[in-house]
Write an enzyme that holds these catalytic residues in place. Structure first.
Site, PDB file in Angstrom:
ATOM      1  N   SER A 178     -52.483  40.435 -12.420  1.00  0.00           N
ATOM      2  CA  SER A 178     -53.163  39.145 -12.260  1.00  0.00           C
ATOM      3  C   SER A 178     -54.001  39.184 -10.996  1.00  0.00           C
ATOM      4  O   SER A 178     -53.573  39.756  -9.992  1.00  0.00           O
ATOM      5  CB  SER A 178     -52.162  37.983 -12.127  1.00  0.00           C
ATOM      6  OG  SER A 178     -52.851  36.763 -11.895  1.00  0.00           O
ATOM      7  N   TYR A 219     -54.749  29.659 -11.606  1.00  0.00           N
ATOM      8  CA  TYR A 219     -53.705  30.572 -11.116  1.00  0.00           C
ATOM      9  C   TYR A 219     -52.339  29.894 -11.128  1.00  0.00           C
ATOM     10  O   TYR A 219     -51.366  30.429 -11.662  1.00  0.00           O
ATOM     11  CB  TYR A 219     -54.061  31.033  -9.708  1.00  0.00           C
ATOM     12  CG  TYR A 219     -53.123  32.066  -9.130  1.00  0.00           C
ATOM     13  CD1 TYR A 219     -53.013  33.336  -9.690  1.00  0.00           C
ATOM     14  CD2 TYR A 219     -52.361  31.793  -7.995  1.00  0.00           C
ATOM     15  CE1 TYR A 219     -52.168  34.293  -9.148  1.00  0.00           C
ATOM     16  CE2 TYR A 219     -51.524  32.740  -7.440  1.00  0.00           C
ATOM     17  CZ  TYR A 219     -51.424  33.982  -8.017  1.00  0.00           C
ATOM     18  OH  TYR A 219     -50.576  34.940  -7.475  1.00  0.00           O
ATOM     19  N   PHE A 234     -53.011  45.496  -4.467  1.00  0.00           N
ATOM     20  CA  PHE A 234     -52.468  45.587  -3.113  1.00  0.00           C
ATOM     21  C   PHE A 234     -50.950  45.824  -3.123  1.00  0.00           C
ATOM     22  O   PHE A 234     -50.464  46.889  -2.729  1.00  0.00           O
ATOM     23  CB  PHE A 234     -52.854  44.321  -2.337  1.00  0.00           C
ATOM     24  CG  PHE A 234     -52.033  44.040  -1.112  1.00  0.00           C
ATOM     25  CD1 PHE A 234     -51.806  45.030  -0.165  1.00  0.00           C
ATOM     26  CD2 PHE A 234     -51.483  42.783  -0.907  1.00  0.00           C
ATOM     27  CE1 PHE A 234     -51.039  44.768   0.968  1.00  0.00           C
ATOM     28  CE2 PHE A 234     -50.726  42.511   0.219  1.00  0.00           C
ATOM     29  CZ  PHE A 234     -50.496  43.503   1.152  1.00  0.00           C
TER      30      PHE A 234
END
Length: 310
Positions: free
Chosen positions: A74, A144, A14
């Site tokens: 990631s 994360y 994105f």
């Protein structure tokens, strides 16, 4: 004179694809991605070179030297990083080391795309760069949070040995090219509103987030990369804070939806408040977000409308 070369890892994602689009106007850009969560269509028509590669593996030397490396490789949404928990930890450790080693060989400057998740469920509000965070190291989000915290530590270790590295802690970002199914609040609520489905708010909806439009984020990342700052951390985000219930009502209004808003249990370790203190980057580089929430949401809703309604 040859244009400088830039490598964007996670370039089909994105934010990565928006960054590639902006950079390609002035630089020779190479996007590297393994399509774990990125999409090839995000790069279509941008005129950037693409390399299919998993950052967990050492970078191939045949791709040549680069002047700048933006490391965005990631998974970034809770749905993705919990489904890909081991890969997320590996790309934050092995992948980070591979990017830093490659930067060293190339003589390149590196920007690490970190996250506001390093602050966990913060006990300090708003969050400044000197806050160490409140993170559950074994919770469902830890793959994360801890991967990004470790990546920051690795960046600082290389920086102390002389590699020019700067770290950007990215807060909630939204805009076109988000995946409808990525599980984050913007695509969730916009998709539900456009389909006429109940709009899901978790908990009582009083938890807050601060939403930065993607063009502002790209400008912030570029301002950091093309500065002479090294070995420092900067928050990048929009400090305008909204409750999730308020945000859902704005989405409902702008999309012209009749959907009802429903409530479901809050996920484990979901942060209660999230708002960046951006005084450091504003004072140092003059960056601040420009796009108002409703203006950015209108563009985002129009983009999603074409995907939901054809």
């Amino acid at each position: 004179m040859a244009r400088e070369r830039i490598l964007v890892t996670g370039g089909a994602g994105f934010i990565g694809s928006h960054l590639c689009e902006s950079l390609s106007k002035r630089f020779d850009v190479v996007a590297l991605d393994n399509f774990a969560t990125g999409r090839k269509e995000n790069l279509e028509g941008l005129g950037v070179e693409f390399i299919h590669h998993d950052a967990i593996e050492p970078f191939p030397e045949e791709i040549g030297r680069f002047d700048f490396i933006f490391n965005l490789a990631s998974p970034a949404s809770p749905v993705d990083y919990q489904n890909l928990s081991i890969q997320t930890l590996l790309v934050g450790s092995l992948g980070m080391k591979n990017a830093l080693d490659f930067a060293e060989k190339s003589g390149a400057r590196l920007l690490q795309a970190s996250t506001s998740e390093v602050y966990g469920d913060p006990l300090v509000h708003p969050q400044k760069e000197d806050y160490w965070g409140n993170v559950n190291p074994i919770g469902p989000r830890s793959c994360y949070d801890e991967a990004k915290r470790y990546a920051e530590a690795l960046c600082m270790a290389y920086s102390r040995k002389g590699l020019p590295v700067v770290i950007a802690r990215i807060f909630n970002t939204y805009g076109p090219k988000m995946r409808l199914d990525d599980g984050r609040v913007v695509p969730n609520l916009v998709g539900q509103a456009l389909r006429g489905e109940p709009m899901t708010v978790y908990g009582d909806g009083k938890q807050t987030r601060s939403f930065c439009y993607v063009s502002d984020m790209v400008e912030g990342l570029e301002s950091l990369m093309f500065s002479d700052i090294s070995g420092e951390v900067f928050n990048i985000g929009n400090p305008e804070e909204h409750s999730i219930i308020e945000f859902a009502q704005i989405v409902k209004k702008l999309s012209g939806s009749d959907s009802e808003i429903i409530f479901k249990p809050l996920p484990v370790d979901d942060p209660r408040r999230r708002k960046p203190d951006i005084s450091k980057i504003t004072a140092t580089l003059g960056w601040r977000p420009k796009v108002k929430l409703e203006d950015g949401l209108k563009k985002t809703i129009e983009w999603f409308k074409k995907r939901v309604m054809g």
